[in-house]
Design a protein around this motif. Structure first.
Motif, short mmCIF file in Angstrom:
data_model
loop_
_atom_site.label_atom_id
_atom_site.label_comp_id
_atom_site.label_asym_id
_atom_site.label_seq_id
_atom_site.Cartn_x
_atom_site.Cartn_y
_atom_site.Cartn_z
N UNK A 89 0.84 -1.17 0.00
CA UNK A 89 0.00 0.00 0.00
C UNK A 89 0.89 1.25 0.00
N UNK A 90 0.64 2.14 -0.93
CA UNK A 90 1.50 3.31 -1.05
C UNK A 90 0.74 4.63 -1.01
N UNK A 91 -0.57 4.55 -0.85
CA UNK A 91 -1.38 5.77 -0.80
C UNK A 91 -2.35 5.67 0.37
N UNK A 92 -2.66 6.82 0.92
CA UNK A 92 -3.62 6.89 2.01
C UNK A 92 -5.01 7.14 1.46
N UNK A 110 -1.92 12.31 -2.84
CA UNK A 110 -0.47 12.16 -2.80
C UNK A 110 -0.06 10.83 -2.20
N UNK A 111 1.11 10.36 -2.61
CA UNK A 111 1.65 9.12 -2.06
C UNK A 111 1.98 9.28 -0.59
N UNK A 112 2.03 8.16 0.12
CA UNK A 112 2.35 8.18 1.54
C UNK A 112 3.71 8.82 1.80
N UNK A 113 4.67 8.62 0.90
CA UNK A 113 6.00 9.21 1.09
C UNK A 113 5.97 10.73 1.07
N UNK A 114 5.13 11.29 0.22
CA UNK A 114 5.01 12.76 0.14
C UNK A 114 4.41 13.30 1.42
N UNK A 115 3.32 12.68 1.86
CA UNK A 115 2.68 13.12 3.10
C UNK A 115 3.61 12.88 4.28
N UNK A 116 4.28 11.74 4.29
CA UNK A 116 5.22 11.44 5.37
C UNK A 116 6.37 12.42 5.44
N UNK A 144 -3.06 17.97 6.21
CA UNK A 144 -2.34 16.78 6.65
C UNK A 144 -1.80 16.97 8.06
N UNK A 145 -1.18 18.11 8.28
CA UNK A 145 -0.55 18.38 9.57
C UNK A 145 -1.58 18.45 10.69
N UNK A 146 -2.69 19.10 10.43
CA UNK A 146 -3.75 19.21 11.45
C UNK A 146 -4.34 17.85 11.79
N UNK A 147 -4.62 17.05 10.75
CA UNK A 147 -5.21 15.73 11.01
C UNK A 147 -4.26 14.86 11.81
N UNK A 166 6.89 5.44 5.66
CA UNK A 166 5.52 5.90 5.43
C UNK A 166 4.70 4.89 4.65
N UNK A 167 5.35 4.07 3.82
CA UNK A 167 4.65 2.97 3.17
C UNK A 167 4.26 1.92 4.21
N UNK A 168 5.15 1.67 5.16
CA UNK A 168 4.84 0.74 6.24
C UNK A 168 3.70 1.30 7.11
#
Length: 133
Positions: free
Chosen positions: A1-4, A9-15, A44-47, A107-109
């Protein structure tokens, strides 16, 4: 899984945005670095901040349960940073047990461990049991 779930955006970008915030950067600076709208990054930061304690607990339990010889990260200057450190620590523990996991980002994990709903309204569950037997 690579997206939330419900995130473009991909998890890496958000991470990377979450890690930058944990290091002290603000939403505008992070948005500029990532080329994303400020309101998106701020969301993202608020959540993440609104559920940082639950995220910290969940990933600390994962870190301890999955690790071969787990090292729990010490306290940071903010709860937000503690939660980010727990995510990275859990990745490290999981990768120490299953080396191929180390080939993906923390962040993928985190995305996989949360079922893709790390930033969704319904996660983390309030009923997470953090007690060890």
């Amino acid at each position: 899984m690579f997206a939330l779930f419900r995130r473009a955006d991909l998890a890496e970008v958000i991470g990377s945005a979450l890690a930058a915030k944990a290091a002290g950067a603000g939403a505008r600076v992070i948005a500029g670095r990532l080329g994303r709208p400020v309101e998106t990054v701020r969301g993202w930061l608020r959540r993440f901040a609104s559920r940082a304690e639950g995220i910290r607990r969940f990933f600390t339990v994962l870190l301890v349960d999955a690790g071969v010889d787990p090292a729990v990260p010490g306290p940071s200057r903010t709860l937000f940073a503690d939660a980010v450190n727990a995510v990275v620590g859990a990745w490290w523990s999981v990768a120490s047990r299953w080396p191929n996991v180390g080939k993906v980002s923390p962040w993928a994990v985190a995305c996989a461990a949360s079922g893709g709903i790390l930033l969704a309204p319904s996660w983390p569950l309030e009923t997470i049991n953090t007690n060890r037997l």
